[in-house]
Write an enzyme that holds these catalytic residues in place. Structure first.
Site, PDB file in Angstrom:
ATOM      1  CB  ALA A 148      62.636  53.194  67.285  1.00  0.00           C
ATOM      2  CD  GLU A 149      59.712  50.854  62.723  1.00  0.00           C
ATOM      3  OE1 GLU A 149      59.587  50.035  61.810  1.00  0.00           O
ATOM      4  OE2 GLU A 149      58.845  51.705  62.987  1.00  0.00           O
TER       5      GLU A 149
END
Ligand code: HEC
Ligand code: HEC
Length: 348
Positions: A148-149
């Site tokens: 997600a990052e």
């Protein structure tokens, strides 16, 4: 520290007249006023800045390591898209966080929590809102690989950096003979992060004895912070954190620390953030749900959710309008107006 040590520490501070004249709430005769002054002295003694940055023995400071770590921190090539760097979310212009309630990562996907600052983390012992990492070294590789990052597989990252001549030279200077590795990436980033320290603020100048450094309202706010509003029970010491976990009754149902511990203990509890440069760090809390310091103060006054996990330190405060104004005036004195930082030239 024994009582003698405490007295000595307080006596070592030069506090000028206007600090002495500040009475704690409720004193009306001379002996009370005297006791109040002694108490205030003791309070102030708890807020002295440390003289130097602590670096761990197994990752000592060097200029080469810190400069390399800074390049890595600002380099979007650490992400799979080559668009997101650590500094995209931990932006120095917003006191090393971002101005959104929740962070946005790879492909602009929204993260579950608000981006915390990396200011003054050299003094922390637990990392992330829920404390799931024990060191900055352990923390650093998480966001690079997290889908997600930055979504960057770490083995590919090592290959990519090896293909950049300037990084080969910089790693050789920082870690002679070791080459580029995941561990070295983490150690360099952690070393740079430890150098990110908030500078002297008006509050520090006041603590050091300049009685004019902060307004009378902010001085009263300091007492409210320590006494009636109970803030210092959790936001303690020069960096305003006990590095511990509490449920402060935000509406969010994020389990927080309890998920890391794997049980019901410390449900909805999150790490107490330091309060340095706090004005620049809006919005606030792990869920970014409070927009202004005024909303924060109202939350603590009587806006929190009552539930079993709520910290015992959380109580209806009954603050007056003036006390709230003073408290916010005090919080504003914690900003350090740092010079803009020099961005690194990234290697090719
Ligand atoms: C997409 C936005 C984003 C990026 C990119 C990002 N972070 Fe973070 N960072 C966050 C969020 C959100 C958290 C809080 C997550 C949590 O606690 O669950 C966090 C937490 C942290 C913490 C813990 C702070 C504390 O008080 O415990 C550190 C240190 C940190 N990040 C460093 C980095 C480094 C180093 C990089 C680059 C390798 C990086 N971050 C990349 C959003 C980001
Ligand atoms: C019971 C311990 C406790 C007390 C008392 C307390 N705080 Fe906090 N504070 C925390 C914790 C824990 C957080 C993070 C909570 C979260 O995000 O879930 C926090 C967050 C904050 C934040 C937001 C920081 C950020 O990075 O978003 C501010 C500002 C703040 N507190 C100010 C205060 C003030 C002012 C008082 C007194 C009126 C106070 N706190 C009292 C524990 C406490």
């Amino acid at each position: 520290m024994g009582i003698v040590g405490k007295v000595a520490a307080a006596a070592a501070i030069v506090v000028c007249g206007s600090v002495f004249s500040l009475a704690l709430a409720g004193s009306d005769d001379q002996s009370d006023a005297h006791a109040d002054k002694a108490q205030l002295h003791k309070l102030i003694a708890d807020y002295q800045r440390p003289a130097s940055i602590p670096f761990p023995e197994d990752n000592p400071y060097s200029d080469a390591k810190s400069e390399l770590g800074k390049m890595l921190f600002f380099d979007p090539r650490l992400s799979v898209s080559n668009l997101i760097s650590c500094a995209t979310c931990h932006n120095p212009s917003f006191a090393w966080e971002d101005a959104q309630p929740l962070g946005s990562g790879d492909k602009m996907g929204q993260l579950g929590r608000h981006t915390p600052t990396i200011l003054n983390l050299a003094w922390s012992e637990v990392f992330f809102w829920d404390g799931r990492a024990d060191s900055l070294e352990e923390q650093a590789l998480g966001p690079i690989a997290a889908a997600a990052e930055m979504a960057q597989p770490l083995d590919e990252l090592v290959d990519e950096l090896n293909a950049i001549e300037g990084y080969k030279t910089a790693f050789e200077a920082a870690f002679p003979g070791e080459g580029i590795s995941e561990d070295n990436i983490a150690m360099a980033i952690a070393t740079f992060e430890r150098t990110v320290v908030s500078n002297l603020s008006a509050f520090d100048r006041w603590v050091r004895g300049d009685g004019q450094a902060i307004s009378a309202s902010a001085q009263r706010g300091f007492v409210v912070f320590n006494k009636k509003a109970r803030c210092a029970n959790c936001h303690s010491g020069w960096n305003f954190t006990d590095d511990s976990f509490h449920d402060i009754g935000l509406a969010s149902d994020d389990p927080g620390r309890s998920e890391v511990l794997g049980g019901d203990i410390l449900k909805h509890a999150f790490k107490t953030p330091g309060l340095r440069n706090i004005v620049e760090r809006a919005p606030y809390m792990h869920d970014g749900s409070l927009q202004t310091l005024s909303e924060v103060v109202d939350h603590y006054d009587n806006g929190f959710v009552e539930r079993d996990s709520l910290s015992e330190e959380m109580q209806q405060l009954g603050l007056t309008g003036d006390e709230k104004t003073d408290l916010i005036a005090f919080l504003k004195t914690l900003s350090s107006n740092d010079d803009p930082i020099d961005l690194p030239v990234l290697p090719n």
